[in-house]
Design an enzyme around this catalytic site. Structure first.
Site, short mmCIF file in Angstrom:
data_model
loop_
_atom_site.label_atom_id
_atom_site.label_comp_id
_atom_site.label_asym_id
_atom_site.label_seq_id
_atom_site.Cartn_x
_atom_site.Cartn_y
_atom_site.Cartn_z
N ASN A 161 -3.14 13.02 -3.86
CA ASN A 161 -4.29 13.49 -4.66
C ASN A 161 -4.79 14.84 -4.19
OD1 ASN A 161 -4.53 11.36 -6.51
ND2 ASN A 161 -5.72 10.12 -5.08
N ASP B 236 -2.40 9.68 -10.45
CA ASP B 236 -2.35 8.62 -11.46
C ASP B 236 -0.91 8.39 -11.92
OD1 ASP B 236 -5.06 8.34 -11.31
OD2 ASP B 236 -5.50 9.43 -13.17
N GLU C 215 -4.72 2.36 -4.23
CA GLU C 215 -3.26 2.39 -4.08
C GLU C 215 -2.71 1.09 -3.53
OE1 GLU C 215 -4.87 4.46 -0.30
OE2 GLU C 215 -5.46 4.12 -2.38
N HIS D 162 -5.56 14.65 -8.97
CA HIS D 162 -5.70 13.25 -9.35
C HIS D 162 -4.81 12.85 -10.52
CE1 HIS D 162 -8.95 12.09 -6.63
NE2 HIS D 162 -9.44 13.31 -6.80
N ASP E 135 0.85 -1.19 0.00
CA ASP E 135 0.00 0.00 0.00
C ASP E 135 0.88 1.24 0.00
OD1 ASP E 135 -2.99 0.96 0.67
OD2 ASP E 135 -1.58 2.22 1.79
#
Length: 329
Positions: free
Chosen positions: A215, A224, A250, A220, A207
């Site tokens: 973010n 990405d 994630e 965002h 994770d």
């Protein structure tokens, strides 16, 4: 062309099938006049070339030539000329698909070549009677060829779309990794193989720490980009022999087959260190450091039914105790 990725054995099978189909076409020939009949055997050779290439088209033409001699009156002058014609057609069609890569151009050349050659043979055999055959043969043959070309093109497009959608259904569109659906299939297979071979199997549940902040702070699009680069780091450290999956958000999963607990933890530590030292570059060229937490679980130390749950618990413990670390259970 459709023959590009076939094995030689499959090409010969295709040649045999279309060769037999050509013989069938001779058996169901079209009567043009009370004394003259015609057939579309050359289309079988064209299809053999499209599906199987040179080897298939030559084999199909030889089968048709043998059928013409054995089943339709023996080795007469007409049979010999017809057999030579179909053999030349097979060689020519095979060479056309070998050297003409554009599908539409190939079909134009194939139909033109395979129509003109039989028309010449008809003229040589029938002379004045050929006027009864050729005006019927050429339109029927060309229309049939165009219809077959359209059907083959449609089927090929349908197959390509199916393969594309199948690939998209098993891959994560953002990172290019296999998705959770693919993971479920591979994991069940891997656990079964490990149990049967009495070997070890480890799972890394990974994770990205504080990903929400990325973010919220950078947007965002930046998030990405971090996910894509993070996936590349995982693939680099896991190596080609181990499968990496995006679970969602994630979270990522790595399956390590034939990997005992100590080795799995060592690899997880290497991944953790590699992520920590990697400079993630955002779309605005800002460089960013992130860290990862990893939970490790290994079969048979942990039962197969509890393996994923144990990896999840280990990940939770890694995050609870400060993140940026590895915990194995």
């Amino acid at each position: 062309m459709l023959h590009s990725h076939r094995t030689r054995k499959s090409k010969l099978v295709i040649g045999g099938i279309f060769g037999l189909l050509g013989i069938v076409q001779m058996l169901i020939s079209i009567r043009v006049s009370p004394t003259v009949i015609m057939d579309l055997r050359s289309l079988a050779v064209v299809c053999a070339a499209i599906f199987g290439g040179l080897h298939a088209s030559v084999l199909a033409s030889l089968i048709i030539a043998a059928g013409r001699i054995l089943l339709f009156g023996g080795l007469t002058e007409a049979a010999a000329l017809s057999s030579i014609s179909i053999t030349i057609t097979g060689i020519g069609c095979g060479l056309i698909v070998r050297y003409v890569r554009d599908y539409r151009k190939a079909w134009v050349y194939l139909l033109t070549f395979s129509a003109v050659l039989p028309a010449i043979v008809v003229y040589l055999l029938l002379r004045e009677k050929s006027i009864e055959v050729i005006p019927v043969f050429l339109p029927v043959y060309l229309v049939g060829g165009v219809i077959i070309a359209y059907v083959i093109h449609y089927l090929d497009k349908t197959k390509s779309l199916f393969l594309k959608y199948e690939k998209e259904a098993t891959k994560d569109h953002l990172t290019g990794l296999m998705n959770v659906r693919s993971f479920d299939i591979r994991f069940n297979d891997a656990v079964g193989h490990a149990a049967a071979a009495q070997s070890s199997l480890s799972v890394l549940l990974i994770d990205i720490d504080f990903f929400k902040k990325v973010n919220d702070t950078y947007g965002h699009q930046a998030g990405d980009e971090v996910l894509k680069q993070f996936a590349a780091v995982l693939v680099d450290y896991a190596g080609a022999e181990h499968a990496v999956y995006r679970k969602g958000g994630e979270e990522f999963i790595v399956i390590l087959e034939k990997c005992p607990r100590a080795h799995a933890r060592k690899m997880a530590e290497a991944i953790c260190e590699g992520v920590r030292g990697f400079a993630f570059q955002l779309p605005d060229r800002t460089r960013l450091q992130v860290t990862a937490s990893i939970g490790v679980a290994t079969y048979p130390d942990i039962g197969r039914e509890s393996l994923l749950e144990s990896a999840d618990n280990a990940l939770y413990e890694a995050k609870r105790t400060g993140r940026n670390r590895v915990v194995s259970l």
